[in-house]
Design a protein around this motif. Structure first.
Motif, PDB file in Angstrom:
ATOM      1  N   VAL A   1       0.853  -1.188   0.000  1.00 51.88           N
ATOM      2  CA  VAL A   1       0.000   0.000   0.000  1.00 51.88           C
ATOM      3  C   VAL A   1       0.893   1.243   0.000  1.00 51.88           C
ATOM      4  O   VAL A   1       1.846   1.336   0.767  1.00 51.88           O
ATOM      5  CB  VAL A   1      -0.919   0.036   1.234  1.00 51.88           C
ATOM      6  CG1 VAL A   1      -1.772   1.298   1.212  1.00 51.88           C
ATOM      7  CG2 VAL A   1      -1.804  -1.189   1.274  1.00 51.88           C
TER       8      VAL A   1
ATOM      9  N   PHE B   1      -2.888  -6.753  -7.528  1.00 47.34           N
ATOM     10  CA  PHE B   1      -4.068  -6.463  -6.708  1.00 47.34           C
ATOM     11  C   PHE B   1      -4.407  -7.645  -5.803  1.00 47.34           C
ATOM     12  O   PHE B   1      -4.660  -7.484  -4.600  1.00 47.34           O
ATOM     13  CB  PHE B   1      -5.257  -6.116  -7.604  1.00 47.34           C
ATOM     14  CG  PHE B   1      -6.555  -5.924  -6.864  1.00 47.34           C
ATOM     15  CD1 PHE B   1      -6.797  -4.757  -6.163  1.00 47.34           C
ATOM     16  CD2 PHE B   1      -7.535  -6.907  -6.868  1.00 47.34           C
ATOM     17  CE1 PHE B   1      -7.993  -4.564  -5.465  1.00 47.34           C
ATOM     18  CE2 PHE B   1      -8.729  -6.735  -6.191  1.00 47.34           C
ATOM     19  CZ  PHE B   1      -8.962  -5.557  -5.490  1.00 47.34           C
TER      20      PHE B   1
ATOM     21  N   MET C   1      -1.970  -8.030  -2.979  1.00 45.05           N
ATOM     22  CA  MET C   1      -2.118  -6.998  -1.947  1.00 45.05           C
ATOM     23  C   MET C   1      -3.419  -7.106  -1.161  1.00 45.05           C
ATOM     24  O   MET C   1      -3.574  -6.460  -0.121  1.00 45.05           O
ATOM     25  CB  MET C   1      -2.039  -5.606  -2.592  1.00 45.05           C
ATOM     26  CG  MET C   1      -0.703  -5.287  -3.232  1.00 45.05           C
ATOM     27  SD  MET C   1      -0.759  -3.762  -4.202  1.00 45.05           S
ATOM     28  CE  MET C   1      -1.001  -2.549  -2.906  1.00 45.05           C
ATOM     29  N   THR C   2      -4.361  -7.901  -1.662  1.00 41.89           N
ATOM     30  CA  THR C   2      -5.692  -7.907  -1.045  1.00 41.89           C
ATOM     31  C   THR C   2      -6.128  -9.305  -0.593  1.00 41.89           C
ATOM     32  O   THR C   2      -7.308  -9.645  -0.673  1.00 41.89           O
ATOM     33  CB  THR C   2      -6.742  -7.325  -2.007  1.00 41.89           C
ATOM     34  OG1 THR C   2      -6.738  -8.092  -3.226  1.00 41.89           O
ATOM     35  CG2 THR C   2      -6.453  -5.873  -2.322  1.00 41.89           C
TER      36      THR C   2
ATOM     37  N   ARG D   1      -6.188  -7.660   3.752  1.00 41.79           N
ATOM     38  CA  ARG D   1      -7.323  -6.749   3.637  1.00 41.79           C
ATOM     39  C   ARG D   1      -7.902  -6.394   5.003  1.00 41.79           C
ATOM     40  O   ARG D   1      -8.323  -5.258   5.236  1.00 41.79           O
ATOM     41  CB  ARG D   1      -8.410  -7.379   2.757  1.00 41.79           C
ATOM     42  CG  ARG D   1      -9.547  -6.423   2.423  1.00 41.79           C
ATOM     43  CD  ARG D   1     -10.633  -7.093   1.595  1.00 41.79           C
ATOM     44  NE  ARG D   1     -10.175  -7.428   0.262  1.00 41.79           N
ATOM     45  CZ  ARG D   1     -10.970  -7.514  -0.790  1.00 41.79           C
ATOM     46  NH1 ARG D   1     -12.269  -7.271  -0.655  1.00 41.79           N
ATOM     47  NH2 ARG D   1     -10.503  -7.844  -1.971  1.00 41.79           N
TER      48      ARG D   1
ATOM     49  N   TYR E   1      -6.329  -3.263   6.602  1.00 38.92           N
ATOM     50  CA  TYR E   1      -6.318  -1.968   5.930  1.00 38.92           C
ATOM     51  C   TYR E   1      -7.351  -1.013   6.525  1.00 38.92           C
ATOM     52  O   TYR E   1      -8.474  -1.416   6.847  1.00 38.92           O
ATOM     53  CB  TYR E   1      -6.597  -2.118   4.430  1.00 38.92           C
ATOM     54  CG  TYR E   1      -5.510  -2.832   3.650  1.00 38.92           C
ATOM     55  CD1 TYR E   1      -4.172  -2.725   4.016  1.00 38.92           C
ATOM     56  CD2 TYR E   1      -5.835  -3.607   2.534  1.00 38.92           C
ATOM     57  CE1 TYR E   1      -3.190  -3.376   3.296  1.00 38.92           C
ATOM     58  CE2 TYR E   1      -4.846  -4.265   1.796  1.00 38.92           C
ATOM     59  CZ  TYR E   1      -3.528  -4.144   2.189  1.00 38.92           C
ATOM     60  OH  TYR E   1      -2.553  -4.782   1.474  1.00 38.92           O
TER      61      TYR E   1
ATOM     62  N   GLU F   1      -6.610   3.516   3.291  1.00 34.87           N
ATOM     63  CA  GLU F   1      -5.680   2.643   2.576  1.00 34.87           C
ATOM     64  C   GLU F   1      -6.408   1.863   1.479  1.00 34.87           C
ATOM     65  O   GLU F   1      -5.883   1.693   0.370  1.00 34.87           O
ATOM     66  CB  GLU F   1      -5.017   1.672   3.557  1.00 34.87           C
ATOM     67  CG  GLU F   1      -3.953   2.314   4.434  1.00 34.87           C
ATOM     68  CD  GLU F   1      -3.390   1.362   5.471  1.00 34.87           C
ATOM     69  OE1 GLU F   1      -2.187   1.470   5.759  1.00 34.87           O
ATOM     70  OE2 GLU F   1      -4.159   0.516   5.998  1.00 34.87           O
ATOM     71  N   TRP F   2      -7.625   1.400   1.787  1.00 34.98           N
ATOM     72  CA  TRP F   2      -8.405   0.674   0.779  1.00 34.98           C
ATOM     73  C   TRP F   2      -8.752   1.596  -0.388  1.00 34.98           C
ATOM     74  O   TRP F   2      -8.678   1.185  -1.554  1.00 34.98           O
ATOM     75  CB  TRP F   2      -9.661   0.091   1.407  1.00 34.98           C
ATOM     76  CG  TRP F   2     -10.484  -0.705   0.439  1.00 34.98           C
ATOM     77  CD1 TRP F   2     -11.720  -0.397  -0.031  1.00 34.98           C
ATOM     78  CD2 TRP F   2     -10.109  -1.926  -0.199  1.00 34.98           C
ATOM     79  NE1 TRP F   2     -12.144  -1.350  -0.924  1.00 34.98           N
ATOM     80  CE2 TRP F   2     -11.179  -2.308  -1.041  1.00 34.98           C
ATOM     81  CE3 TRP F   2      -8.975  -2.734  -0.136  1.00 34.98           C
ATOM     82  CZ2 TRP F   2     -11.140  -3.460  -1.822  1.00 34.98           C
ATOM     83  CZ3 TRP F   2      -8.940  -3.891  -0.918  1.00 34.98           C
ATOM     84  CH2 TRP F   2     -10.017  -4.240  -1.741  1.00 34.98           C
TER      85      TRP F   2
ATOM     86  N   ILE G   1      -5.706   1.961  -2.581  1.00 32.16           N
ATOM     87  CA  ILE G   1      -5.508   0.785  -3.426  1.00 32.16           C
ATOM     88  C   ILE G   1      -6.422   0.847  -4.648  1.00 32.16           C
ATOM     89  O   ILE G   1      -6.008   0.556  -5.775  1.00 32.16           O
ATOM     90  CB  ILE G   1      -5.773  -0.510  -2.625  1.00 32.16           C
ATOM     91  CG1 ILE G   1      -4.648  -0.746  -1.617  1.00 32.16           C
ATOM     92  CG2 ILE G   1      -5.902  -1.718  -3.551  1.00 32.16           C
ATOM     93  CD1 ILE G   1      -4.901  -1.900  -0.667  1.00 32.16           C
TER      94      ILE G   1
ATOM     95  N   THR H   1      -3.335   3.322  -7.205  1.00 34.49           N
ATOM     96  CA  THR H   1      -2.310   2.281  -7.179  1.00 34.49           C
ATOM     97  C   THR H   1      -1.998   1.694  -8.547  1.00 34.49           C
ATOM     98  O   THR H   1      -0.836   1.445  -8.860  1.00 34.49           O
ATOM     99  CB  THR H   1      -2.733   1.145  -6.218  1.00 34.49           C
ATOM    100  OG1 THR H   1      -2.880   1.680  -4.902  1.00 34.49           O
ATOM    101  CG2 THR H   1      -1.690   0.032  -6.176  1.00 34.49           C
TER     102      THR H   1
END
Length: 499
Positions: free
Chosen positions: A197, A216, A219-220, A225, A228, A232-233, A236, A240
């Motif tokens: 992030v 993606f 990172m999720t 998740r 976050y 931050e979400w 993303i 991002t």
């Protein structure tokens, strides 16, 4: 086989019989726009329900009469299907003369490039309905209506099936091959670059967006998740993922793939990356992570070449310069390049590699086996990793060696690369020398002082191939013997034919 896979297979079988569809490229494209409109309907329903819970009213993107539940598969207020649904010529006239013109206009009626309305317009600008029969379209609409995009499990499964459609489109041959990079390679590149992030991730040759989608998903994961914050979400989702794609079909497929995987607002645009003059780039334009497999083997006109300090008609050298200029200070890049970029020592290649070694830290090169990109390219390739964090002092090499020859039906697998990923993450396990070992070993390290003429190709010291150098006289004798054998075989074939 899952119920969703069965439904998608039924749709592809129906489309193959339609007069307007020719090959995997067409049916993937047509499935895409219909899936997208169903996804958009369910996405908006979720947004409307969430807004209602907070006492707010959700403003739908689509006009009421052009929403899925009104034209594709009409439903009453209770969500029950209404039998009266258009088909045949009435359905085709509505789709071609009302629905598509309305969706295409979104790009011009929205001033915010990050809005979903603008994204819809950007997608449909390059799409047309190719399905010739209204009855065919009616069958497909009814099948897709049974998919539930409000279910996370079903959406995840569908995104995986869509990946397979893109892969089959690539295997269909032609230019579509450039849209698909094997998932095993993408996964290894993403895991080793380790996006987080706050990173901005860029691909200047998006294709079907495999790199951005994999980043993606990396990172999720559920575990990540859950940690976050809301801000931050949002970062993303909106700040991002960045990219450019030259071809219309690649752009559409990439956008669809990202949205179906859950990236609601990708910053991807349809344009030729190489038309940008890289001298104009400033630090604010750059990205902290670059992941890409740019097209190679193409030739660019003089007008395009003038956008680069080192002019060349080879697209691979132009893209490499572009990515070097697009990387932020302390940023990190992983790029697939053809073998020629590493070993060629002509003026343009040498100059770019000199700049690369002196201004960037080329810390890792992965030699991929031949056949990775079959059936649409047999070119030997490598993955080059570099950081914008000082000059190169040494390069660690890894030679990917599958236990079998790669073919279209025997592709590369992640298990062939997982040792590299482990060694990348644990440098203490690496072979730190360039000396030949008696034990099986796939990696070695070369000091930049050992590199001559900027030839940075992978020369595995553990694979010594004995080459017999014949004298000119023996060489001529060998050629004559081969000619005699060839003539003898030709005479046998002629005798069989004249039988």
């Amino acid at each position: 086989m899952s119920d969703i896979q069965n439904k998608i297979d039924r749709i592809t079988d129906i489309l193959r019989r339609d007069d307007g569809i020719s090959g995997a490229m067409h049916y993937t494209e047509q499935i895409s726009w219909i899936l997208f409109l169903k996804f958009l309907n369910d996405y908006e329903e979720n947004k409307a329900d969430a807004a209602e819970l907070t006492g707010k009213k959700y403003e739908h993107v689509l006009r009421y009469d052009l929403r899925w539940d009104q034209w594709a598969c009409p439903k009453d207020d209770e969500g029950n299907r209404i039998k009266k649904a258009s088909s045949g010529s009435d359905l085709m006239e509505f789709v071609n003369k009302t629905l598509f013109p309305y969706l295409k206009d979104f790009k011009f009626s929205s001033n915010d490039p990050n809005s979903i309305k603008y994204k819809i317009g950007a997608i449909f600008e390059y799409l047309d309905n190719r399905i010739a029969s209204g009855h065919t379209l009616r069958e497909i609409l009814d099948i897709i209506d049974s998919l539930n995009f409000q279910s996370n499990d079903e959406l995840f499964e569908l995104s995986q099936i869509y990946e397979n459609l893109l892969k089959s489109m690539g295997s269909d041959g032609g230019n579509s091959g450039e849209f698909y990079t094997p998932r095993a390679i993408i996964k290894a590149m993403v895991e080793t670059v380790d996006p987080k992030v706050g990173d901005s991730i860029y691909d200047g040759a998006v294709g079907s967006a495999g790199f951005l989608v994999e980043a993606f998903e990396y990172m999720t994961t559920k575990k990540k998740r859950s940690g976050y914050s809301a801000s931050e979400w949002k970062k993303i989702q909106t700040e991002t993922f960045y990219g450019r794609e030259k071809t219309s079909l690649g752009y559409v497929m990439g956008m669809m793939n990202m949205i179906l995987h859950g990236i609601e607002s990708p910053n991807v645009y349809k344009e030729n990356t190489l038309t940008q003059n890289i001298r104009d780039f400033q630090e604010k334009d750059r990205h902290s992570v670059i992941l890409a497999n740019p097209p190679f083997g193409g030739k660019e006109k003089k007008q395009i070449q003038q956008n680069f300090p080192v002019e060349s008609n080879a697209t691979e050298i132009l893209f490499l310069q572009h990515f070097m200029k697009m990387l932020k200070l302390e940023g990190r890049a992983a790029i697939v390049v053809p073998e020629g970029v590493l070993f060629q020592t002509t003026n343009a290649f040498s100059k770019v590699k000199q700049d690369l070694l002196e201004q960037f830290n080329v810390h890792t090169i992965v030699s991929l086996p031949s056949g990775v990109f079959l059936p649409y390219s047999g070119v030997k390739t490598n993955i080059m990793f570099f950081d914008r964090n000082g000059a190169t002092s040494k390069i660690w090499y890894y030679d990917v060696t599958p236990p079998y020859k790669l073919t279209k039906n025997k592709p590369i697998a992640y298990e062939h690369i997982n040792e590299f990923v482990d060694l990348f993450k644990h440098p203490e396990k690496r072979n730190r020398t360039n000396a030949k070992t008696d034990e099986e070993c796939h990696d070695w390290t070369v000091s930049v002082s050992e590199i001559q003429d900027f030839d940075i190709s992978a020369k595995n010291p553990h694979k010594v191939i004995e080459i017999e150098h014949l004298s000119p006289k023996r060489l001529i004798t060998s050629i004559k013997q081969n000619d005699m054998k060839f003539n003898e075989l030709m005479n046998q074939i002629e005798s069989l034919i004249n039988g």
